[in-house]
Structures are given as C-alpha cells and as structure tokens.
Enzyme design. Structure first.
Site, PDB file in Angstrom:
ATOM      1  N   HIS A  96       9.823   4.691  -9.933  1.00  0.00           N
ATOM      2  CA  HIS A  96      10.005   5.214  -8.577  1.00  0.00           C
ATOM      3  C   HIS A  96      11.480   5.098  -8.190  1.00  0.00           C
ATOM      4  O   HIS A  96      12.307   5.836  -8.684  1.00  0.00           O
ATOM      5  CB  HIS A  96       9.090   4.476  -7.600  1.00  0.00           C
ATOM      6  CG  HIS A  96       8.961   5.139  -6.271  1.00  0.00           C
ATOM      7  ND1 HIS A  96       8.505   6.442  -6.129  1.00  0.00           N
ATOM      8  CD2 HIS A  96       9.226   4.709  -5.016  1.00  0.00           C
ATOM      9  CE1 HIS A  96       8.509   6.773  -4.849  1.00  0.00           C
ATOM     10  NE2 HIS A  96       8.955   5.740  -4.157  1.00  0.00           N
ATOM     11  N   HIS A 136       8.573  -1.708  -3.666  1.00  0.00           N
ATOM     12  CA  HIS A 136       9.207  -0.499  -3.127  1.00  0.00           C
ATOM     13  C   HIS A 136      10.566  -0.903  -2.565  1.00  0.00           C
ATOM     14  O   HIS A 136      10.707  -1.198  -1.384  1.00  0.00           O
ATOM     15  CB  HIS A 136       8.337   0.133  -2.041  1.00  0.00           C
ATOM     16  CG  HIS A 136       8.784   1.519  -1.661  1.00  0.00           C
ATOM     17  ND1 HIS A 136       9.904   1.747  -0.896  1.00  0.00           N
ATOM     18  CD2 HIS A 136       8.265   2.738  -1.947  1.00  0.00           C
ATOM     19  CE1 HIS A 136      10.062   3.052  -0.720  1.00  0.00           C
ATOM     20  NE2 HIS A 136       9.079   3.677  -1.353  1.00  0.00           N
ATOM     21  N   MET A 149      -8.248   4.227  -4.019  1.00  0.00           N
ATOM     22  CA  MET A 149      -8.591   5.549  -3.526  1.00  0.00           C
ATOM     23  C   MET A 149      -8.991   5.442  -2.054  1.00  0.00           C
ATOM     24  O   MET A 149      -9.922   4.720  -1.698  1.00  0.00           O
ATOM     25  CB  MET A 149      -9.761   6.110  -4.350  1.00  0.00           C
ATOM     26  CG  MET A 149     -10.417   7.337  -3.757  1.00  0.00           C
ATOM     27  SD  MET A 149      -9.447   8.829  -3.936  1.00  0.00           S
ATOM     28  CE  MET A 149     -10.648  10.029  -3.310  1.00  0.00           C
ATOM     29  N   CYS A 198      -3.714  14.482  -2.329  1.00  0.00           N
ATOM     30  CA  CYS A 198      -4.227  13.957  -3.595  1.00  0.00           C
ATOM     31  C   CYS A 198      -3.267  14.077  -4.764  1.00  0.00           C
ATOM     32  O   CYS A 198      -3.254  13.222  -5.654  1.00  0.00           O
ATOM     33  CB  CYS A 198      -5.525  14.678  -3.971  1.00  0.00           C
ATOM     34  SG  CYS A 198      -6.708  14.886  -2.613  1.00  0.00           S
ATOM     35  N   CYS A 246      -0.988  11.282  -6.326  1.00  0.00           N
ATOM     36  CA  CYS A 246      -1.540  10.258  -7.219  1.00  0.00           C
ATOM     37  C   CYS A 246      -2.217  10.849  -8.447  1.00  0.00           C
ATOM     38  O   CYS A 246      -2.124  10.300  -9.536  1.00  0.00           O
ATOM     39  CB  CYS A 246      -2.543   9.394  -6.459  1.00  0.00           C
ATOM     40  SG  CYS A 246      -1.774   8.101  -5.469  1.00  0.00           S
ATOM     41  N   HIS A 247      -2.921  11.964  -8.273  1.00  0.00           N
ATOM     42  CA  HIS A 247      -3.720  12.515  -9.372  1.00  0.00           C
ATOM     43  C   HIS A 247      -3.003  13.614 -10.138  1.00  0.00           C
ATOM     44  O   HIS A 247      -3.509  14.055 -11.184  1.00  0.00           O
ATOM     45  CB  HIS A 247      -5.054  13.036  -8.839  1.00  0.00           C
ATOM     46  CG  HIS A 247      -5.912  11.976  -8.235  1.00  0.00           C
ATOM     47  ND1 HIS A 247      -6.614  11.063  -8.992  1.00  0.00           N
ATOM     48  CD2 HIS A 247      -6.162  11.656  -6.933  1.00  0.00           C
ATOM     49  CE1 HIS A 247      -7.276  10.235  -8.179  1.00  0.00           C
ATOM     50  NE2 HIS A 247      -7.009  10.569  -6.930  1.00  0.00           N
TER      51      HIS A 247
END
Length: 580
Positions: free
Chosen positions: A360, A403, A121, A80, A83-84
C-alpha cells in the site's frame, strides 16, 4: 491519563459505539466483526460510472434487466472491487469468479452479502448500506461473468493529453509573491479541486480544478511544479511560478488511479513524471515539462509467493529515489516492488523485488535512503535500501492493518532514529528502528508499541524540529475519537506507559453539524505548526485547524465556503524534501 485507564476504555467504548450506531434489520451472527478497518475499503469510485454491456448469456444464467445490471455494476466497483478486484479474481478479499459463485449458489451469496463475515466482509444488508432489492440483484450479478472495463493505452492517453500552456510560453522567473516553500496543496475531495493556501497568512491563494478526489500532491525536484492525481486517474500539472498558479498540462492515465511522482535524482530533476493506475494495472512515464506519455508498462504478472498469474495488480505508492535515477513502484496484488531505472527509458530496466502482499503506502526514513512500506492486509512492513536496490527486511507491525501514509520519523530517547506507523484495525502505533549503523541492535525491528485513541487511524505525523508524534483516527466510529487527535511527547517515550494528550480538533473548529472527521496532520515548513483537516459531508461546513506545535493549543481555524471536504494537505517544502 494512563494507558490502562484511558486507551483501553476508549477502545472498548469505540466498539460499543459502533455496535450501537448500526441499525440492524435482523440479528447478525455473533462472531461477525465490525471494527473500524471494515469501514475502509479502497473502492474504485469512478469505474462505477462506466457503462458496460451485460456479458453474453449462458444456460442457467440469472435474468437481469439492463438497469439492474448497471446499478449492480456500479455498486460492485464502488463497494467491492477494491477488495475483490475489478475482474473478481481476488485481492485483499477472496475471488468471486463464476466457478466459485455458481458452486455456492444464489442463497449463499445473498446471505453472505447480507451478513458479512468475521474475516472482514462488511454486513451490507443488516447494516442498512444495501436494500433487500440491491442485495438480491448483487447476488444475481455475481452469478454472471465479470464485466470487463475498457483498457486505456497510448491512443487513449494521447487523446486525453492536453498542454494548456506550452513550456516556451511559461514564465522564466517567479511572477508572484507567494512563499512557495510554505504553500499547502489541500485536496477538496468532493469538489474535484485543490486549494493552494499560504502557510503564513492562511489565505487561499487559488482554487484549481483537478480530477475527482485528488489522492496525493507531489512536487517537482525544483519546487516549481505541483502534480496532483485524482481517483479518476487524471493528472494535472500546476505551475507555481505563474502570477496566478494554474494548470499547464493534464492527462488521464486510466480509469482509476492513486499515485504520481517526479524524478528527483541529481541530473534528472523535473525531467520525468510517473503515474500508476489501479485500472488498467499499469504505470506510465511522462515528460516532466508537458506530461506527454512516453512509456507505458503493464504490471500484470505472477504473484511473488504462489507464482500464479494475477490479471490486475494495482499500482499503489510510487516514490522517487534520491540515490539513483529510479522510481520505486509498489504493485499491490503481486507483492512486488519495482525499481524502475529511468536513465534510459528506451531501454527501460526494471528490477523486481519480492516483498509482500498487499503493498500500500509508505515513506523514507530520516536519511532518505530506506523506504518503509506497508503490506497492510498481511500486517507487515517491508524495508527497501534505495541505494543498493535491495530488500533489507520484512517486519511484523504487530497491529491490524498498518496504514502509515508516509509514516513519521522521530528520534527516540532510547532507540535512536525510528519510523512510526499507526493501524486501521486497532489502537496501536508501531515504532521501528531505522539506524543500522548507529543502533544496529534495534535496526529493522519493532522496538516499541504505543496505544493511541482507537482503531481507524490513517496517518501519523512528526517533524525534525518537533517533540511530538501526532496520531489521527478519522475512521473510528466514535465521533469523539474521530474528531480528536492523540499527541505523544517524544522525549517521554522511554516511560513504561507513555501518556498522550488529546486535542479536540472538531470542538476547536466550532462545527456542530454532521460527524466531521479529523484527518492527516501536516506541518508547515518551519515545523512550528501542524494543520489538520476537519472533513465533513460535502453539504456541511468543513475547516482546517492550525495547532501550535510547542503549546498544543489551537492557533487558527481556516473556514471558507470553498473548503468542501478538505482531506489531504501537502506542504510544498516538506513534500519535495521528504520531510516527515
């Protein structure tokens, strides 16, 4: 093989295959998305191993046993936090701080973890990735204050720093017969090693212990030293001149990391190395001969757009400029690119460029002047002029989650020099014009959109001597797609619907067990061969397949029991010279 008859049917097949491959405990919401991009969560894999204390209990806090808490903490960091955020302050995913989670309540959290959401999610419960017990514990875990992993400062870095062979004890000349320029540094992800493989004989010259899951390999400007960094934030410096190439220095720059680079500007060759961390959010400039930590700089600060403080902006890609004594540092969550002037690190000058969230990876154009980098969660490509240290453009990639890796530079028959990126979330490849002087009408615009095998692509690749553009799709759920590579002919890109050839790399590798995935093409120095990793489970056979770039036929398969989960490959010359 036309665009309409193949690529769109493949994309539809990929979605059907994904739907069929998941074993649902119960029906999912009809609008829940399960595309390939949801499978690619940039997890913080090693923070999960850190034991942290349960935050002090407050009235109304749910009860968790120490074992439940540690297990949930590990799941959070591995599944998790990418992302969070480590501190749950939000990043690509929404914030999960207690003011939000307690207002929503336990049942909401339990169902959200179980079913996921259309916004990306994952449905951890109905997909079978988490048991009901784990989902229950995770819902309670999110009602507690976030765990705070330890900081990692100069004292910790110096304690981890080790000079294995002092500079004065190293060779004064090359002591082996290895053609270093055509050597490949290959990540053996789950073994915590790299393999050095000769580009001509395909012989493994050395296996070297490194950090866990090496993310990238970078080469010093002289070509002598190889630097690798693992997801555990361990940097290992390898001397390629030694009779048996091996580690000469190492350091741990944090708990989680992804990026390392060296100084390239004339007069500063091999003088400095730099590494950036996910946790703590910071970068460190090190001595280029010994990895001694010299200067640590935190990246905590305000987001570029909302001007709100972010407690953990992670360092993503780092690139060394060829035009100035500067490092370009991508700061993911704040959306800033830092131009770090290393000409005087005691009076460090850092120019902040407002770019886009969430930065990124990326690479240079063919002139090595312009840096093109993906803000993948927002579908943008940012262009930086490394000569002027300015932002040139922010471009819509018109695909889902670009990407590029380092991207690919090709000479388009219509648009001249262009740079390419594929996408995680769909089958598109974006071609962006990069020639403001020779082709000003096409510069910094997406001039063409190609359609490839399907979503789940991580890397595109070409070479100045090649007439081909290669596109992988390792994260596609369909085994046939993830085991293949699409190849476009560059001189045919002016056609209305450019066709591509499919290379069955896994089939050529002769691996029947598991679902091996083909990832990251890398050319040899001459540009007449391209190597692909066939990445299988750690307990199963993997391989590297070498393809003849002129004929698109299999040339060789490298198999060895020591090739455990090979992923990234970095040719020394191409990496040092930024040829891609």
């Amino acid at each position: 093989m036309s665009l309409s008859s193949l690529t769109r049917s493949v994309a539809a097949g990929a979605l059907l295959s994904l739907s069929a491959s998941l074993s649902y405990a119960q029906d999912k919401p009809a609008d829940h998305g399960d595309d390939a991009s949801a499978s690619y969560q940039p997890s913080l894999t090693t923070l999960g191993q850190i034991q942290v204390e349960i935050p002090g209990r407050k009235p109304g806090d749910p009860v968790m046993t120490p074992s439940e808490y540690q297990s949930s903490n590990q799941i959070y960091f591995q599944r998790c936090a990418g992302c969070h955020g480590v501190l749950r302050a939000g990043a690509t995913g929404k914030a999960l701080t207690t003011d939000i989670t307690r207002e929503n309540g336990y049942e909401y959290l339990r169902d959200f973890i179980t079913y996921g959401s259309p916004a990306g999610m994952p449905n951890w419960g109905t997909s079978g990735e988490m048991t009901e017990e784990q989902v229950d514990a995770m819902a309670r875990y999110l009602l507690l204050d976030p765990a705070a992993p330890p900081e990692w400062g100069m004292a910790e870095m110096r304690n981890s720093w080790k000079v294995v062979v002092a500079p004065e004890d190293r060779p004064t000349e090359k002591m082996n017969d290895i053609d270093i320029d055509n050597l490949f540094s290959v990540t053996l992800r789950d073994a915590g090693q790299i393999a050095l493989i000769d580009g001509a004989s395909y012989e493994i010259k050395s296996i070297i212990d490194t950090g866990y899951a090496v993310h990238i390999s970078r080469i010093s400007a002289s070509g002598r030293y190889l630097f690798v960094i693992g997801r555990d934030a361990k940097v290992v410096m390898i001397d390629l001149w030694m009779k048996e190439p091996g580690a000469v220095a190492e350091i741990k720059v944090g708990s989680e990391a992804r990026s390392v680079e060296t100084s390239k500007f004339e007069g500063y060759e091999d003088k400095y190395a730099i590494a950036g961390a996910y946790w703590p959010p910071q970068f460190v400039i090190m001595d280029g001969d010994t990895l001694e930590p010299l200067r640590i700089k935190s990246t905590r600060g305000m987001t570029y757009d909302e001007q709100e403080f972010h407690p953990e902006p992670r360092v993503a890609a780092i690139l060394g400029s060829h035009y100035k004594p500067e490092f370009l540092v991508n700061v993911k969550e704040t959306g800033k690119i830092l131009m770090v002037d290393y000409s005087d690190i005691d009076a460090l000058k850092v120019t902040e460029i407002n770019a886009e969230r969430f930065l990124h990876d990326g690479g240079l154009d063919s002139t090595r002047r312009y840096f093109l980098t993906a803000a993948n969660a927002r579908g943008k490509i940012v262009v930086i002029d490394t000569k002027e240290s300015t932002k040139v453009a922010v471009i819509e990639s018109e695909g889902e989650t670009p990407h590029p890796g380092r991207g690919a530079n090709i000479m388009h028959p219509t648009y001249g020099p262009v740079w390419a990126t594929s996408h995680l979330g769909d089958d598109t490849v974006a071609l962006i014009g990069t020639d403001p002087e020779g082709n000003p009408d096409h510069a910094w615009k997406m001039v063409q959109q190609l359609y490839s095998l399907g979503g789940g692509s991580l890397f595109v690749k070409s070479h100045p001597t090649s007439n081909h553009l290669y596109v992988d799709a390792p994260l596609n759920p369909d085994a046939e797609i993830s085991g293949s590579v699409a190849v476009f002919k560059i001189d045919e890109l002016s056609q209305e619907e450019p066709e591509y050839t499919v290379l069955p790399i896994v089939e050529w590798a002769g691996i029947a067990e598991g679902q091996p995935r083909v990832v990251q093409g890398e050319f040899n120095k001459e540009g007449n061969e391209i190597w692909f990793s066939v990445w299988n489970a750690a307990s199963l056979e993997s391989a590297i397949v070498v393809v003849n770039d002129k004929t698109l036929e299999m040339k060789h398969v490298i198999k060895d029991e020591r090739l455990i989960t090979p992923t990234g490959k970095f040719n020394v010359f191409n990496t040092r010279a930024d040829v891609y």
